[in-house]
Design an enzyme around this catalytic site. Sequence first.
Site, short mmCIF file in Angstrom:
data_model
loop_
_atom_site.label_atom_id
_atom_site.label_comp_id
_atom_site.label_asym_id
_atom_site.label_seq_id
_atom_site.Cartn_x
_atom_site.Cartn_y
_atom_site.Cartn_z
N LYS A 1 -11.82 -0.59 -1.44
CA LYS A 1 -10.80 0.41 -2.43
C LYS A 1 -11.66 0.13 -3.80
CE LYS A 1 -7.82 0.24 0.69
NZ LYS A 1 -8.26 -0.75 1.98
N SER B 1 0.62 -1.21 0.05
CA SER B 1 0.00 -0.16 -0.06
C SER B 1 0.74 1.11 -0.30
CB SER B 1 -1.07 -0.04 1.06
OG SER B 1 -0.39 -0.02 2.47
N HIS C 1 -5.16 -3.76 -1.96
CA HIS C 1 -4.81 -2.79 -2.80
C HIS C 1 -4.74 -3.21 -4.37
CE1 HIS C 1 -3.91 -1.00 1.03
NE2 HIS C 1 -4.31 0.09 0.61
#
Length: 393
Positions: free
Chosen positions: A371, A311, A339
């Site tokens: 996300k 990340s 991610h």
Amino acid sequence: MANPGGGTVCNGKLHNHKKQSNGLQSRNCTKNGIVKEAQQNGKTHFYDKLIVESFEEAPLHVMVFTYMGYGIGTLFGYLRDFLRNWGIEKCNAAVERKEQRDFVPLYQDFENFYTRNLYMRIRDNWNRPICSAPGPLFDVMERVSDDYNWTFRFTGRVIKDVINMGSYNFLGLAAKYDESMRTIKDVLEVYGTGVSSTRHEMGTLDKHKELEDLVAKFLNVEAAMVFGMGFATNSMNIPALVGKGCLILSDELNHTSLVLGARLSGATIRIFKHNNTQSLEKLLRDAVIYGQPRTRRAWKKILILVEGVYSMEGSIVHLPQIIALKKKYKAYLYMDEAHSIGAVGPTGRGVTEFFGLDPHEVDVLMGTFTKSFGAAGGYIAGRKVREGPLVSV
């Protein structure tokens, strides 16, 4: 060092050697830029994709002034703490009550030093309340502070069309109202926003089952379990997979949720250098040869913890090489794709698709909905029933 697929692990790269023996042919083929060695003897395929990561280095003068700034800020922080201890400066931070000063402290005072003296002065650069969808541009609520950012008050003014530089809304799904949002609205009107119960009791609804089946289908795995919070998906499930007598090998740049889950598990934790398969193999070899400290018994389980896309650095895990090591030393692999899922791979199915690997090569696939998918919660996925002592989803 030889590996089960007939390759060699050296300097963090997996090198495949072509062999022809006993009439068995080996051929190389390329798909999506990924070199594969396909063997006709029924063995598992191994893939080799060289990842060249380059990160822009800051100029020397920038690094010098940055460290100088931290140093000066730290010195003034100690000075301000000294003034607060002597009552010369008012302390706005939370403190223990006088009648509780003999109690065991909730936290060490120094742990809050950075927040109290450095971050507090600049936190308005990040903690900005917005009043619109988190798209490329959003509206920010203006606020001011009269006590150096300890508290804020809103002015009532809205700053329009501010550039969004830090959103988790990777694909923009949370910034538009379309048919999917109308479906969510209809479901919320029927089911409400929560069930007020755990999944073990009365908290499992048909929508949970439907979502889990959909996640498993999307990831091309057998089963999945969904959870209400992405951070807790790691911190609460890792202790369910390993415990005392187990070994966790964790990348040094893993997310805090993985670190917390590893600590809560009670397992022994050893750290390998970031994306360095040489460092990982050394720890695996030592774990197999020497076993547990003092008793020298074999570890109950060895679990490798990595992220798909890290990340803070943006680097991609060297998955083919790690899978080769995992198979060679008979360890388990837990990969956090918070991610990378939805954002990596030709169809957004994560790092396994990016490398052209079978998702079943990873024992536990973890990801979040916060996300790319513009929602909330997390999941773990893998085989429904596996041969081995790790877990059954």
